[in-house]
Design an enzyme around this catalytic site. Structure first.
Site, short mmCIF file in Angstrom:
data_model
loop_
_atom_site.label_atom_id
_atom_site.label_comp_id
_atom_site.label_asym_id
_atom_site.label_seq_id
_atom_site.Cartn_x
_atom_site.Cartn_y
_atom_site.Cartn_z
N GLU A 291 0.84 -1.17 -0.13
CA GLU A 291 0.10 -0.04 0.04
C GLU A 291 0.91 1.28 -0.04
O GLU A 291 1.55 1.68 1.06
CB GLU A 291 -0.81 0.04 1.31
CG GLU A 291 -1.71 1.45 1.22
CD GLU A 291 -2.55 1.35 2.65
OE1 GLU A 291 -3.18 2.12 2.80
OE2 GLU A 291 -2.08 0.79 3.67
N GLU B 63 -11.48 3.14 6.20
CA GLU B 63 -10.46 3.67 7.17
C GLU B 63 -10.39 5.05 7.22
O GLU B 63 -9.74 5.67 6.61
CB GLU B 63 -9.27 2.99 6.63
CG GLU B 63 -8.01 3.16 7.58
CD GLU B 63 -6.66 2.69 6.75
OE1 GLU B 63 -6.12 1.49 7.43
OE2 GLU B 63 -6.19 3.58 6.11
#
Length: 271
Positions: A150, A249
């Site tokens: 990521e 998130e």
């Protein structure tokens, strides 16, 4: 087109509850069928298993361990000289993933070492990351687990994080060359670093193995004020046939439950 699926990130949502087990119950009560979390390693694994089974909630993503948090580690995948620590952390993540039937592990790259110049050490860090990811691919393939990398923005969130753009991540994935190592797209980070989301999503969609969302720049709910047009992005992902989970998130502006109107509205519209 099937509707998108959303999972609760328990490192960000329901944080008024101190235990991850409590947050799993809260997520299930709020209607989530799946959860993800960054680091569950302070939680008792058997208790996590019990609560997962009791609620029927799927655990869809965890991260590899930080490393030495007190020393400033944020993952170890690309940190030269820490290969053995990375492998030990991967083994621990595998233990939790197997026990929780979690099919995705975020293999954290880590930070540029303190005192090092990013430009000077970049090639060495990339080589370290590629070798560690190849090792991880072999370990994960035995259990049918996907590894994810990521990009995390270096403008706001973490100036020293090594992996900071989808372009850098795609180049690394090409060097790794393993189908079970994929790209984790957090639109919050992608927007801050590069923008151009429509074209980047089209370009890198075949590499994407998981998605996370938050508004920019506040990192609050998708329907809060900010730069991103989430109805458009959701429609784009539907059109492209994204079938995985999308991790919530973000930092709720108030309580988690008060801020879930956006996902309830989406699901109502897409019954």
């Amino acid at each position: 087109m099937p509707p998108l699926k959303f999972c609760a990130n328990l490192s960000w949502l329901f944080t008024d509850l101190p235990e991850f087990t409590q947050r799993i119950y809260a997520a299930a009560s709020a209607g989530f069928q799946a959860v993800e979390a960054a680091w569950l390693y302070d939680s008792d694994l058997q208790e996590l298993q019990r609560v997962k089974n009791a609620t029927g909630v799927d655990v869809v993503l965890i991260n590899t361990p930080l490393g030495d948090a007190k020393a400033g580690d944020l993952g170890l995948g690309a940190v030269p000289g820490r290969e053995e620590d990375f492998r030990k952390g991967l083994d621990l993540a595998m233990q939790y993933a197997k026990a929780l039937d979690c099919r995705r592990i975020h293999l954290m790259a880590g930070r540029v070492p303190v005192g090092a110049d990013r430009g000077t050490i970049a090639v060495e860090m990339e080589d370290t990351f590629v070798q560690n990811l190849k090792h991880a691919a072999d370990v994960l393939s035995n259990e049918g687990i996907t590894g994810l990398i990521e990009p995390i923005n270096t403008r706001i969130t973490d100036p020293r994080y090594f992996l900071d753009s989808p372009h850098q991540a795609a180049a690394i994935l090409q060097k790794v060359g393993q189908p079970n190592i994929k790209l984790q797209m957090d639109v919050f980070h992608w927007q801050i670093m590069d923008g151009n989301l429509t074209q980047n999503i089209h370009k890198y969609f075949p590499l994407i193995g998981h998605i996370q969302i938050a508004q920019v720049p506040s990192r609050n709910e998708p329907d809060s004020a900010g730069e991103l047009n989430f109805p458009y992005l959701f429609s784009l992902l539907e059109e492209m046939g994204y079938q995985g989970y999308i991790g919530c998130e973000y930092k709720p502006l108030g309580s988690t439950n008060e801020g879930l109107g956006w996902v309830k509205d989406y699901l109502k519209r897409n019954k």
